[in-house]
Design a protein around this motif. Structure first.
Motif, PDB file in Angstrom:
ATOM      1  N   VAL A 162      -1.820  -1.327 -15.726  1.00  0.00           N
ATOM      2  CA  VAL A 162      -2.052   0.099 -15.951  1.00  0.00           C
ATOM      3  C   VAL A 162      -2.414   0.781 -14.635  1.00  0.00           C
ATOM      4  O   VAL A 162      -1.944   1.886 -14.323  1.00  0.00           O
ATOM      5  N   PHE A 163      -3.243   0.107 -13.846  1.00  0.00           N
ATOM      6  CA  PHE A 163      -3.795   0.715 -12.645  1.00  0.00           C
ATOM      7  C   PHE A 163      -2.994   0.393 -11.384  1.00  0.00           C
ATOM      8  O   PHE A 163      -3.101   1.103 -10.385  1.00  0.00           O
ATOM      9  N   ILE A 164      -2.207  -0.680 -11.410  1.00  0.00           N
ATOM     10  CA  ILE A 164      -1.441  -1.074 -10.230  1.00  0.00           C
ATOM     11  C   ILE A 164       0.031  -0.784 -10.482  1.00  0.00           C
ATOM     12  O   ILE A 164       0.644  -1.375 -11.369  1.00  0.00           O
ATOM     13  N   GLY A 165       0.607   0.098  -9.696  1.00  0.00           N
ATOM     14  CA  GLY A 165       2.011   0.433  -9.872  1.00  0.00           C
ATOM     15  C   GLY A 165       2.190   1.755 -10.592  1.00  0.00           C
ATOM     16  O   GLY A 165       1.424   2.693 -10.397  1.00  0.00           O
ATOM     17  N   GLY A 166       3.172   1.798 -11.484  1.00  0.00           N
ATOM     18  CA  GLY A 166       3.612   3.067 -12.018  1.00  0.00           C
ATOM     19  C   GLY A 166       2.870   3.700 -13.170  1.00  0.00           C
ATOM     20  O   GLY A 166       2.814   4.921 -13.248  1.00  0.00           O
ATOM     21  N   VAL A 183       0.838  -1.194   0.000  1.00  0.00           N
ATOM     22  CA  VAL A 183       0.000   0.000   0.000  1.00  0.00           C
ATOM     23  C   VAL A 183       0.878   1.251   0.000  1.00  0.00           C
ATOM     24  O   VAL A 183       0.652   2.194  -0.767  1.00  0.00           O
ATOM     25  N   ALA A 184       1.890   1.261   0.852  1.00  0.00           N
ATOM     26  CA  ALA A 184       2.798   2.410   0.913  1.00  0.00           C
ATOM     27  C   ALA A 184       3.554   2.580  -0.400  1.00  0.00           C
ATOM     28  O   ALA A 184       3.772   3.705  -0.870  1.00  0.00           O
ATOM     29  N   ILE A 185       3.945   1.471  -1.019  1.00  0.00           N
ATOM     30  CA  ILE A 185       4.661   1.551  -2.292  1.00  0.00           C
ATOM     31  C   ILE A 185       3.762   2.135  -3.377  1.00  0.00           C
ATOM     32  O   ILE A 185       4.175   3.010  -4.156  1.00  0.00           O
ATOM     33  N   LEU A 186       2.513   1.689  -3.424  1.00  0.00           N
ATOM     34  CA  LEU A 186       1.593   2.164  -4.454  1.00  0.00           C
ATOM     35  C   LEU A 186       1.233   3.630  -4.256  1.00  0.00           C
ATOM     36  O   LEU A 186       1.124   4.390  -5.227  1.00  0.00           O
ATOM     37  N   VAL A 187       1.036   4.054  -3.016  1.00  0.00           N
ATOM     38  CA  VAL A 187       0.735   5.459  -2.758  1.00  0.00           C
ATOM     39  C   VAL A 187       1.935   6.329  -3.139  1.00  0.00           C
ATOM     40  O   VAL A 187       1.793   7.383  -3.767  1.00  0.00           O
ATOM     41  N   GLY A 188       3.134   5.883  -2.796  1.00  0.00           N
ATOM     42  CA  GLY A 188       4.335   6.636  -3.146  1.00  0.00           C
ATOM     43  C   GLY A 188       4.538   6.773  -4.631  1.00  0.00           C
ATOM     44  O   GLY A 188       5.103   7.775  -5.106  1.00  0.00           O
ATOM     45  N   ALA A 189       4.051   5.795  -5.391  1.00  0.00           N
ATOM     46  CA  ALA A 189       4.242   5.824  -6.841  1.00  0.00           C
ATOM     47  C   ALA A 189       3.577   7.017  -7.509  1.00  0.00           C
ATOM     48  O   ALA A 189       3.927   7.375  -8.642  1.00  0.00           O
ATOM     49  N   ASN A 241       6.280  -3.405 -17.507  1.00  0.00           N
ATOM     50  CA  ASN A 241       6.040  -3.942 -16.171  1.00  0.00           C
ATOM     51  C   ASN A 241       5.528  -5.377 -16.243  1.00  0.00           C
ATOM     52  O   ASN A 241       5.888  -6.225 -15.413  1.00  0.00           O
ATOM     53  N   THR A 242       4.678  -5.632 -17.232  1.00  0.00           N
ATOM     54  CA  THR A 242       4.104  -6.972 -17.389  1.00  0.00           C
ATOM     55  C   THR A 242       5.134  -7.964 -17.887  1.00  0.00           C
ATOM     56  O   THR A 242       5.369  -9.008 -17.261  1.00  0.00           O
ATOM     57  N   PHE A 243       5.780  -7.652 -19.012  1.00  0.00           N
ATOM     58  CA  PHE A 243       6.697  -8.601 -19.634  1.00  0.00           C
ATOM     59  C   PHE A 243       7.912  -8.880 -18.746  1.00  0.00           C
ATOM     60  O   PHE A 243       8.349 -10.026 -18.611  1.00  0.00           O
ATOM     61  N   LEU A 244       8.461  -7.813 -18.150  1.00  0.00           N
ATOM     62  CA  LEU A 244       9.716  -7.965 -17.409  1.00  0.00           C
ATOM     63  C   LEU A 244       9.497  -8.181 -15.908  1.00  0.00           C
ATOM     64  O   LEU A 244      10.342  -8.773 -15.244  1.00  0.00           O
ATOM     65  N   GLY A 245       8.380  -7.674 -15.385  1.00  0.00           N
ATOM     66  CA  GLY A 245       8.123  -7.793 -13.959  1.00  0.00           C
ATOM     67  C   GLY A 245       7.188  -8.929 -13.614  1.00  0.00           C
ATOM     68  O   GLY A 245       7.581  -9.896 -12.948  1.00  0.00           O
ATOM     69  N   THR A 246       5.956  -8.860 -14.086  1.00  0.00           N
ATOM     70  CA  THR A 246       4.961  -9.880 -13.753  1.00  0.00           C
ATOM     71  C   THR A 246       5.426 -11.264 -14.171  1.00  0.00           C
ATOM     72  O   THR A 246       5.218 -12.245 -13.437  1.00  0.00           O
ATOM     73  N   TYR A 247       6.049 -11.359 -15.340  1.00  0.00           N
ATOM     74  CA  TYR A 247       6.488 -12.662 -15.835  1.00  0.00           C
ATOM     75  C   TYR A 247       7.946 -12.983 -15.477  1.00  0.00           C
ATOM     76  O   TYR A 247       8.502 -13.961 -15.963  1.00  0.00           O
ATOM     77  N   GLY A 248       8.564 -12.162 -14.646  1.00  0.00           N
ATOM     78  CA  GLY A 248       9.836 -12.511 -14.031  1.00  0.00           C
ATOM     79  C   GLY A 248      11.057 -12.476 -14.921  1.00  0.00           C
ATOM     80  O   GLY A 248      12.113 -12.995 -14.547  1.00  0.00           O
ATOM     81  N   PHE A 283      15.574  -0.039  -3.968  1.00  0.00           N
ATOM     82  CA  PHE A 283      16.754  -0.901  -4.039  1.00  0.00           C
ATOM     83  C   PHE A 283      17.442  -1.022  -2.679  1.00  0.00           C
ATOM     84  O   PHE A 283      18.053  -2.044  -2.374  1.00  0.00           O
ATOM     85  N   LEU A 284      17.353   0.025  -1.863  1.00  0.00           N
ATOM     86  CA  LEU A 284      18.090   0.076  -0.610  1.00  0.00           C
ATOM     87  C   LEU A 284      17.352  -0.577   0.548  1.00  0.00           C
ATOM     88  O   LEU A 284      17.974  -1.045   1.507  1.00  0.00           O
ATOM     89  N   LEU A 285      16.018  -0.602   0.476  1.00  0.00           N
ATOM     90  CA  LEU A 285      15.232  -1.160   1.570  1.00  0.00           C
ATOM     91  C   LEU A 285      15.099  -2.672   1.420  1.00  0.00           C
ATOM     92  O   LEU A 285      14.808  -3.165   0.326  1.00  0.00           O
ATOM     93  N   PRO A 286      15.313  -3.415   2.495  1.00  0.00           N
ATOM     94  CA  PRO A 286      15.228  -4.883   2.421  1.00  0.00           C
ATOM     95  C   PRO A 286      13.848  -5.349   1.950  1.00  0.00           C
ATOM     96  O   PRO A 286      12.825  -4.853   2.412  1.00  0.00           O
ATOM     97  N   GLY A 287      13.845  -6.262   1.005  1.00  0.00           N
ATOM     98  CA  GLY A 287      12.616  -6.896   0.581  1.00  0.00           C
ATOM     99  C   GLY A 287      11.766  -6.119  -0.392  1.00  0.00           C
ATOM    100  O   GLY A 287      10.652  -6.556  -0.727  1.00  0.00           O
ATOM    101  N   GLN A 288      12.239  -4.976  -0.901  1.00  0.00           N
ATOM    102  CA  GLN A 288      11.393  -4.152  -1.767  1.00  0.00           C
ATOM    103  C   GLN A 288      11.832  -4.170  -3.232  1.00  0.00           C
ATOM    104  O   GLN A 288      11.226  -3.482  -4.052  1.00  0.00           O
ATOM    105  N   THR A 289      12.854  -4.932  -3.576  1.00  0.00           N
ATOM    106  CA  THR A 289      13.315  -4.922  -4.963  1.00  0.00           C
ATOM    107  C   THR A 289      12.307  -5.557  -5.918  1.00  0.00           C
ATOM    108  O   THR A 289      12.424  -5.393  -7.131  1.00  0.00           O
ATOM    109  N   PHE A 290      11.304  -6.263  -5.378  1.00  0.00           N
ATOM    110  CA  PHE A 290      10.278  -6.819  -6.257  1.00  0.00           C
ATOM    111  C   PHE A 290       9.574  -5.693  -7.029  1.00  0.00           C
ATOM    112  O   PHE A 290       9.082  -5.902  -8.142  1.00  0.00           O
ATOM    113  N   ALA A 291       9.514  -4.500  -6.425  1.00  0.00           N
ATOM    114  CA  ALA A 291       8.824  -3.369  -7.049  1.00  0.00           C
ATOM    115  C   ALA A 291       9.583  -2.812  -8.240  1.00  0.00           C
ATOM    116  O   ALA A 291       9.021  -2.038  -9.035  1.00  0.00           O
TER     117      ALA A 291
END
Length: 266
Positions: free
Chosen positions: A125-129, A37-43, A220-227, A170-178
């Motif tokens: 489109v609606f979730i994330g950046g 939630v905090a990540i999405l609001v910050g975006a 975001n989809t091709f490189l993020g969602t699909y890893g 990148f600096l915060l633990p566990g947040q590089t998934f974003a």
């Protein structure tokens, strides 16, 4: 570049970070279940910054003109289809080229099935950046610089800022998934290429934000969602591939778009 443009660009960067970074830093103390939630609001930082500065400079009519670019489908749909197609082809080509070295080809995080790609892109489109950021990057910052330094330099400058703006993730633990689970250097290289491509597409679309939003959602989809981006062996080909695409799109733009207005007319 006139000092006023530099000041406006720096103000935009500062406001975008001032909004996003406190929310992202909160993830260090928030429960894991609400981190997202905090990540999405910050975006929304780039759009908040763009709206604030536009309101100060042009009032309600300026904000309305800025946000109306999200709805300019008539001029934006065809360039958007082109950008999404180019992003998909570039990703597949990077996977295929890498597979020549013995890496098994395929989308490493394939879920959901590839047949659901249009739905996944729409969700992204609606979730994330994409919806949260593009009024800032391509709606405000790119036109601001483009009039003075051209589309290539403008796209590169916005791309560098776009990538570095994600630094806390990148600096915060566990947040590089974003940021796709990648490393900072590859990420900034990609945001530069994407920024040039999306900036050119925005100009082709007569300043509609539809190509940038859908292109952003596509990568975001091709490189993020699909890893794909989290798989380190694909990154060199992705960086080179999108770099070639950015240079090529810029070359085509210069060859075919002489006389197009350098800034939005609305």
């Amino acid at each position: 570049m006139p000092r006023s443009a530099v000041s406006r660009f720096l103000s935009f960067i500062g406001l975008a970070a001032l909004w996003a970074w406190p929310f992202w830093l909160l993830t260090a103390v928030l429960p894991d279940s609400v981190d997202i939630v905090a990540i999405l609001v910050g975006a929304w930082g780039p759009t908040v910054a763009a709206v604030g500065l536009t309101w100060r400079e042009s009032g309600r009519s300026g904000v309305r003109a800025l946000l109306s670019k999200y709805l300019a489908w008539r001029s934006g749909l065809l360039p958007a289809v082109g950008v999404v197609g180019v992003a998909f082809v570039t990703t597949v080509a990077a996977i295929w080229v890498t597979s020549l070295g013995g890496v098994p080809p395929g989308f490493p995080g394939q879920a959901p099935p590839l047949s659901f790609l249009p739905v996944v892109i729409l969700v992204n489109v609606f979730i994330g950046g994409p919806l949260a950021e593009e009024a800032g990057w391509r709606g405000f910052a790119h036109p601001l610089l483009r009039e003075r330094v051209g589309p290539g330099v403008a796209g590169t400058a916005v791309g560098i800022v776009w990538g570095l703006w994600h630094a806390p993730l990148f600096l915060l633990p566990g947040q590089t998934f974003a940021v796709g689970g990648t490393d900072p250097l590859a990420f900034v290289a990609l945001t530069i290429s994407w920024s040039v491509l999306f900036g050119v597409a925005t100009e082709w679309a007569e300043w509609s934000l539809v190509p940038a939003v859908l292109g952003h959602a596509a990568v975001n989809t091709f490189l993020g969602t699909y890893g794909v981006l989290s798989a380190a062996f694909y990154r060199p080909a992705l960086v080179v591939g999108f770099g070639v695409v950015a240079v090529g799109s810029l070359a085509v733009h210069h060859a075919t778009r002489d006389g197009v207005p350098a800034t939005p007319t609305a």
